[in-house]
Design an enzyme around this catalytic site. Structure first.
Site, PDB file in Angstrom:
ATOM      1  N   GLU A 151       0.847  -1.203   0.000  1.00  0.00           N
ATOM      2  CA  GLU A 151       0.000   0.000   0.000  1.00  0.00           C
ATOM      3  C   GLU A 151       0.880   1.250   0.000  1.00  0.00           C
ATOM      4  OE1 GLU A 151      -0.332   2.235   2.607  1.00  0.00           O
ATOM      5  OE2 GLU A 151       0.899   1.183   4.084  1.00  0.00           O
ATOM      6  N   LEU A 153      -0.488   4.398   0.968  1.00  0.00           N
ATOM      7  CA  LEU A 153      -1.388   5.403   1.550  1.00  0.00           C
ATOM      8  C   LEU A 153      -0.636   6.309   2.501  1.00  0.00           C
ATOM      9  CD1 LEU A 153      -4.212   2.915   2.622  1.00  0.00           C
ATOM     10  CD2 LEU A 153      -3.926   4.056   0.412  1.00  0.00           C
ATOM     11  N   HIS A 254       9.769  19.474   0.919  1.00  0.00           N
ATOM     12  CA  HIS A 254       9.536  20.488   1.952  1.00  0.00           C
ATOM     13  C   HIS A 254      10.506  20.245   3.095  1.00  0.00           C
ATOM     14  CE1 HIS A 254       5.986  21.855  -0.068  1.00  0.00           C
ATOM     15  NE2 HIS A 254       5.544  20.610  -0.119  1.00  0.00           N
ATOM     16  N   ALA A 255      11.375  21.208   3.325  1.00  0.00           N
ATOM     17  CA  ALA A 255      12.325  21.058   4.432  1.00  0.00           C
ATOM     18  C   ALA A 255      11.576  21.163   5.751  1.00  0.00           C
ATOM     19  CB  ALA A 255      13.383  22.144   4.330  1.00  0.00           C
ATOM     20  N   CYS A 263       6.078   4.755   9.123  1.00  0.00           N
ATOM     21  CA  CYS A 263       6.552   4.056   7.919  1.00  0.00           C
ATOM     22  C   CYS A 263       8.018   4.327   7.591  1.00  0.00           C
ATOM     23  CB  CYS A 263       5.682   4.444   6.742  1.00  0.00           C
ATOM     24  SG  CYS A 263       3.947   4.118   7.078  1.00  0.00           S
TER      25      CYS A 263
HETATM   26  C1  UGA Z   1       4.389   7.351   3.866  1.00  0.00           C
HETATM   27  C2  UGA Z   1       4.348   7.385   2.327  1.00  0.00           C
HETATM   28  O1  UGA Z   1       4.222   8.739   1.874  1.00  0.00           O
HETATM   29  C3  UGA Z   1       3.181   6.560   1.808  1.00  0.00           C
HETATM   30  O2  UGA Z   1       3.209   6.515   0.390  1.00  0.00           O
HETATM   31  C4  UGA Z   1       3.317   5.132   2.353  1.00  0.00           C
HETATM   32  O3  UGA Z   1       2.242   4.313   1.945  1.00  0.00           O
HETATM   33  C5  UGA Z   1       3.349   5.190   3.873  1.00  0.00           C
HETATM   34  O4  UGA Z   1       4.453   5.992   4.296  1.00  0.00           O
HETATM   35  C6  UGA Z   1       3.498   3.769   4.352  1.00  0.00           C
HETATM   36  O5  UGA Z   1       4.540   3.137   4.096  1.00  0.00           O
HETATM   37  O6  UGA Z   1       2.551   3.212   4.907  1.00  0.00           O
HETATM   38  P1  UGA Z   1       3.097   8.624   5.845  1.00  0.00           P
HETATM   39  O7  UGA Z   1       4.125   8.021   6.752  1.00  0.00           O
HETATM   40  O8  UGA Z   1       1.675   8.568   6.206  1.00  0.00           O
HETATM   41  O9  UGA Z   1       3.216   7.978   4.371  1.00  0.00           O
HETATM   42  O10 UGA Z   1       3.439  10.163   5.735  1.00  0.00           O
HETATM   43  P2  UGA Z   1       4.134  11.163   4.702  1.00  0.00           P
HETATM   44  O11 UGA Z   1       3.149  12.145   4.246  1.00  0.00           O
HETATM   45  O12 UGA Z   1       4.880  10.435   3.679  1.00  0.00           O
HETATM   46  O13 UGA Z   1       5.157  11.905   5.688  1.00  0.00           O
HETATM   47  C7  UGA Z   1       6.211  11.215   6.329  1.00  0.00           C
HETATM   48  C8  UGA Z   1       7.094  12.181   7.068  1.00  0.00           C
HETATM   49  O14 UGA Z   1       7.860  12.964   6.158  1.00  0.00           O
HETATM   50  C9  UGA Z   1       6.346  13.179   7.947  1.00  0.00           C
HETATM   51  O15 UGA Z   1       7.048  13.336   9.159  1.00  0.00           O
HETATM   52  C10 UGA Z   1       6.360  14.463   7.128  1.00  0.00           C
HETATM   53  O16 UGA Z   1       6.270  15.609   7.923  1.00  0.00           O
HETATM   54  C11 UGA Z   1       7.713  14.334   6.452  1.00  0.00           C
HETATM   55  N1  UGA Z   1       7.818  15.103   5.210  1.00  0.00           N
HETATM   56  C12 UGA Z   1       7.081  14.752   4.127  1.00  0.00           C
HETATM   57  C13 UGA Z   1       8.694  16.172   5.132  1.00  0.00           C
HETATM   58  O17 UGA Z   1       9.392  16.511   6.113  1.00  0.00           O
HETATM   59  N2  UGA Z   1       8.803  16.852   3.946  1.00  0.00           N
HETATM   60  C14 UGA Z   1       8.082  16.510   2.846  1.00  0.00           C
HETATM   61  O18 UGA Z   1       8.250  17.165   1.806  1.00  0.00           O
HETATM   62  C15 UGA Z   1       7.192  15.445   2.954  1.00  0.00           C
END
Ligand code: UGA
Length: 436
Positions: A151, A153, A254-255, A263
């Protein structure tokens, strides 16, 4: 088509509800009686926008039901999904597969018809082979095929991600597996969502490679942000400037304070373990893991610096706005806020905090932090206010009210949600990430 979803946690429940919404007949199964009881009452075990309404409407339509009995739940199901947790094993970071294998054993013992058994849990390469062996050893006389279907998600956006996926990955070894999975995803196929069929091991690795790559992208831009601060550049413009190159892409640039969640931290560690087991080092991912860990503590030091350094911080007050690892979830797993709060309380800082959804789960993780009812109570008397998570509720704070309530108008914005110029003209000493 009847689908059984074993494991009614985050992935199982969202996937089950979405499959039901596509018109399939779905049974979600979980060993936890109280979870199933609450689901029967319409109470969700997790916070995910839109999930309660989706569950309610599909239960009403008779397409979604819940049970604690695996044997009953998988009866007549053409596809049996395994969606149980695979937490990091203590000590070596390897994914703990005991729940997955226990389900496989029970499925083998209870199988009453031909079925495809699908691993949706994030599982290391080779897990499908082991699930297949367990099913064979169970002595079942029914035809089965073991398929991998990872997945992708994101928490907080899971329903949208499920219904409009960038791609669906299916790792199958035979036509039976491929045909049934084609039927399972037919509604999405009609929407022209791309479906990639691969071998099972490849599909298992795609999941880890995707998360490790995204974690790398974030870590890369975080390091660029540090460099921006040193050389006087702006990381948001650097992100835009490189993201417009289609080969790089603008997303996940995004920093911030470092990635957290259930995950990326877990999956990068598990990938390192697999790489080690197969004597094929992944040095880039090793560096990403280390860099991200030290970054979270560095964020705590950034706040201490605003209080005049660790030696002067004792007895001063800091407010944290946002505790969850990202907005729109109550998930605190590996949240940077934990390291920030720890660094501050270790230095004798008095910390108060507010988070729209995460405070109950956060409390035991940061026992010395006072949880407040709203952002304005949290910042009362603060010598520094730190935005740790970019909840919408913090994007338009009443800055005049903030200024009146704090002891000193100092704000550290670890998510770059405010404009530095605006903050300075509003009278704040303001620091953000990569934009000095
Ligand atoms: C992540 C993946 O994006 C999903 O595709 C995957 O399915 C999921 O893990 C999983 O393996 O189940 P998720 O952990 O819900 O999803 O959250 P994200 O939106 O990916 O964010 C992860 C972390 O990265 C957060 O702490 C967020 O703040 C950080 N982040 C994300 C950044 O610091 N900068 C960004 O540009 C994006």
């Amino acid at each position: 088509m009847k689908i059984a979803m074993v494991g009614s946690g985050y992935v199982g429940l969202v996937s089950g509800a979405c499959f039901a919404d596509f018109g399939h007949d779905v049974v979600c199964i979980d060993k936890d009686q109280s979870k199933i009881d609450r689901l029967h009452e319409g109470v969700m075990p997790i916070y995910e926008p839109g999930l309660d309404a989706l569950v309610e409407s599909n239960v009403k339509a008779g397409r979604l039901s819940f049970t604690t009995s695996l044997a009953e739940g998988i009866k007549d199901a053409a596809a049996i999904f395994i969606a149980v947790g695979t937490p990091s094993r203590r000590g070596d970071g390897h994914a703990d597969l005991s729940f997955v294998y226990a389900v496989a054993e029970e499925v083998g013992e209870s199988l009453a018809n031909d079925a495809v058994v699908v691993t949706k849990s994030t599982v290391p390469v080779g897990t499908g082979d082991e699930v297949e062996r367990i099913l064979k050893d169970s002595g079942t006389t029914h035809k089965f095929s073991v398929v991998s279907n990872p997945e992708f998600l994101r928490e907080g956006a899971a329903i949208g991600d499920f219904k409009h996926p960038d791609r669906i990955v299916i790792g199958a070894e035979d036509d039976f597996g491929r045909d049934v999975m084609h039927e399972v995803y037919r509604p999405l196929f009609l929407n022209e969502s791309p479906i990639l069929f691969t071998e099972r091991r490849t599909s298992e690795l795609i999941k880890y490679a995707a998360n490790a790559f995204l974690a790398t992208k974030i870590t890369f831009i975080n390091e660029m942000a540090d460099l921006c601060e040193k050389v006087g550049a702006n990381v948001q413009d650097v992100s835009r400037g490189i993201g417009m190159d289609n080969r790089i892409g603008s997303k996940f640039l995004h920093a911030g304070p470092g990635y957290g969640g259930s995950c990326f931290p877990k999956d990068t560690l598990a990938l390192l373990k697999t790489a080690e087991d197969y004597d094929s080092p992944t040095r880039i991912v090793e560096a990403v893991v280390k860099t991200n860990e030290s970054r979270k503590r560095a964020m705590g030091r950034k706040v201490l610096d605003a209080l005049g350094g660790a030696e002067n911080a004792r007895g001063k007050k800091a407010a944290l706005l946002g505790l969850t690892f990202k907005p729109n979830t109550d998930d605190m797993r590996d949240s940077p806020a934990i390291a920030v709060a720890q660094t501050l309380t270790d230095a004798g800082v008095i910390v108060s905090a507010y988070d729209p959804e995460g405070m109950e789960i956060a409390k035991p993780l940061m026992p010395d932090v006072t949880m407040c009812d709203n952002p304005y109570t949290a910042i009362e008397g603060a010598d520094v206010v730190t935005i740790v998570t970019e909840w919408d509720a913090f994007r338009a704070l009443d800055l005049n009210r903030v200024k009146e309530l704090v002891a000193a108008p100092v704000m550290i914005d670890l998510r770059n949600i405010y404009n530095p110029e605006d903050m300075r003209s509003a009278g704040f000493t303001y620091a953000s990430i990569g934009r000095n």
